[in-house]
Design a protein around this motif. Sequence first.
Motif, short mmCIF file in Angstrom:
data_model
loop_
_atom_site.label_atom_id
_atom_site.label_comp_id
_atom_site.label_asym_id
_atom_site.label_seq_id
_atom_site.Cartn_x
_atom_site.Cartn_y
_atom_site.Cartn_z
N MET A 156 1.42 -0.88 0.23
CA MET A 156 -0.11 -0.39 0.37
C MET A 156 0.63 0.89 0.22
SD MET A 156 -1.93 0.61 3.99
CE MET A 156 -0.46 0.82 5.19
N ILE A 157 0.38 2.75 -0.70
CA ILE A 157 1.32 3.78 0.08
C ILE A 157 0.59 4.48 0.69
CG2 ILE A 157 0.85 6.12 -1.27
CD1 ILE A 157 0.09 4.74 -4.05
N SER A 158 1.47 4.64 1.63
CA SER A 158 0.80 4.85 2.99
C SER A 158 0.52 5.98 2.72
CB SER A 158 2.20 4.99 4.40
OG SER A 158 2.89 6.10 4.58
N GLU A 166 0.67 9.07 5.13
CA GLU A 166 0.90 10.09 5.30
C GLU A 166 1.60 10.46 3.20
OE1 GLU A 166 3.94 7.97 6.11
OE2 GLU A 166 1.77 7.67 7.09
N LYS A 167 1.53 9.88 2.94
CA LYS A 167 1.56 10.07 1.65
C LYS A 167 0.37 10.56 0.00
CE LYS A 167 5.95 8.32 1.69
NZ LYS A 167 6.62 6.38 1.11
N VAL A 168 -0.47 9.77 0.63
CA VAL A 168 -1.62 10.47 -0.09
C VAL A 168 -2.75 11.57 0.42
CG1 VAL A 168 -4.27 8.80 -0.58
CG2 VAL A 168 -2.33 7.76 0.30
N ALA A 169 -3.23 12.11 -1.13
CA ALA A 169 -3.60 13.39 -0.97
C ALA A 169 -5.51 12.63 -0.36
CB ALA A 169 -3.92 13.67 -2.24
N HIS A 170 -5.09 13.44 0.86
CA HIS A 170 -6.99 13.28 1.34
C HIS A 170 -6.79 14.91 2.12
CE1 HIS A 170 -4.21 13.32 4.15
NE2 HIS A 170 -4.66 13.71 5.32
N GLY A 182 -4.08 15.77 -9.41
CA GLY A 182 -5.05 14.98 -10.08
C GLY A 182 -4.91 14.16 -10.62
N TYR A 183 -5.50 13.17 -9.06
CA TYR A 183 -6.35 12.19 -9.08
C TYR A 183 -8.20 12.89 -9.11
CZ TYR A 183 -2.02 11.06 -7.28
OH TYR A 183 -0.38 10.08 -7.12
N SER A 184 -8.44 11.17 -9.80
CA SER A 184 -10.09 11.56 -9.73
C SER A 184 -10.71 11.63 -8.54
CB SER A 184 -10.27 10.56 -11.03
OG SER A 184 -10.45 9.91 -10.26
N ALA A 185 -10.27 10.65 -7.54
CA ALA A 185 -10.87 10.38 -6.21
C ALA A 185 -9.94 10.50 -5.12
CB ALA A 185 -12.09 9.90 -6.96
N ILE A 186 -10.30 11.09 -4.16
CA ILE A 186 -9.37 10.87 -3.00
C ILE A 186 -10.28 10.33 -1.84
CG2 ILE A 186 -7.70 13.10 -3.41
CD1 ILE A 186 -8.60 14.92 -1.66
N PRO A 187 -9.55 10.13 -0.09
CA PRO A 187 -9.98 9.78 1.00
C PRO A 187 -10.62 10.99 1.45
CG PRO A 187 -7.93 8.26 0.54
CD PRO A 187 -8.43 9.54 -1.02
N TYR A 204 -12.36 -1.80 -8.80
CA TYR A 204 -12.27 0.04 -8.13
C TYR A 204 -10.39 0.51 -8.65
CZ TYR A 204 -16.50 -0.89 -5.70
OH TYR A 204 -17.75 -1.20 -4.95
N PRO A 205 -10.21 1.37 -9.11
CA PRO A 205 -8.86 1.69 -8.95
C PRO A 205 -8.03 1.81 -7.39
CG PRO A 205 -10.35 3.87 -9.26
CD PRO A 205 -10.82 2.06 -9.21
N PHE A 206 -8.71 1.71 -6.68
CA PHE A 206 -7.79 2.13 -5.79
C PHE A 206 -9.00 1.07 -3.87
CE2 PHE A 206 -9.44 6.11 -5.20
CZ PHE A 206 -9.63 6.33 -3.85
N LEU A 207 -8.04 0.97 -3.36
CA LEU A 207 -9.08 0.67 -1.94
C LEU A 207 -8.24 1.98 -0.98
CD1 LEU A 207 -9.29 -3.54 -2.64
CD2 LEU A 207 -11.07 -1.72 -3.16
N LEU A 220 -4.64 0.95 -1.51
CA LEU A 220 -4.00 -0.08 -2.08
C LEU A 220 -4.72 0.05 -3.46
CD1 LEU A 220 -2.35 -2.32 -2.07
CD2 LEU A 220 -4.97 -3.95 -1.67
N THR A 221 -3.43 0.35 -4.47
CA THR A 221 -4.25 1.22 -6.31
C THR A 221 -4.19 -0.72 -6.97
OG1 THR A 221 -1.56 1.06 -6.92
CG2 THR A 221 -2.93 3.25 -5.35
N ARG A 222 -5.11 -0.75 -7.49
CA ARG A 222 -4.88 -1.57 -8.43
C ARG A 222 -3.52 -1.80 -9.30
NH1 ARG A 222 -8.93 -0.48 -12.64
NH2 ARG A 222 -10.61 -0.94 -11.51
N ARG A 223 -2.72 -0.11 -9.61
CA ARG A 223 -1.17 -0.39 -10.07
C ARG A 223 -0.47 -1.34 -9.34
NH1 ARG A 223 2.86 3.43 -10.27
NH2 ARG A 223 3.34 3.18 -11.96
N ALA A 224 -1.06 -1.02 -8.47
CA ALA A 224 0.42 -1.80 -7.37
C ALA A 224 0.17 -2.87 -7.34
CB ALA A 224 0.36 -1.03 -6.01
#
Length: 142
Positions: free
Chosen positions: A7-9, A11-15, A33-38, A102-105, A118-122
């Motif tokens: 996962m991307i932790s 602290e590094k996630v735009a929210h 630049g993200y389409s959706a954020i937590p 989903y593109p990310f969880l 957790l991104t689909r990309r990872a």
Amino acid sequence: MKITELMISSEKVAHVNMNNPLEHAMLVLIKSGYSAIPVVDTTFKLKGLISMSLILDSILGIERIEVERLENKVVEDVMNEEVPYIHENESLSKGMRLSIDYPFLCVVNDEGIFTGILTRRAILKHMNRYLHEMNRESVRPT
Ligand code: AMP
């Protein structure tokens, strides 16, 4: 492999916080630049997701986008409370299954605290590496 290793932790996630003005969420979405954020609350519990399309839909008038309505709204008024999420101790294969849709969880701990995404990309990157290694193993002479 564990979910926490991929996962991307947080602290590094735009929210954004659920009490933030909607205009602030719009700025974070545009700048990141993200389409959706937590969305989290003041204790960092996961509360929802916010996206540009949800924001624009909330200020859509009959003939125009009523930008002035942004001033009176906070993130909580507009966010989607149905968040695709997974507990950090759950299996990666469950994460893989959910990420089909989903593109990310969002990832949470026992207290519901948001710990990362957790991104689909990872997941695909990890799968790709795994499949390559399996292939190499299968053609290796004995
Ligand atoms: P990606 O794996 O980079 O294609 O990201 C897929 C989606 O995950 C993005 O559209 C965002 O909604 C979300 N995302 C990925 N990385 C971040 C981040 N650092 N901060 C916030 N959201 C992210």
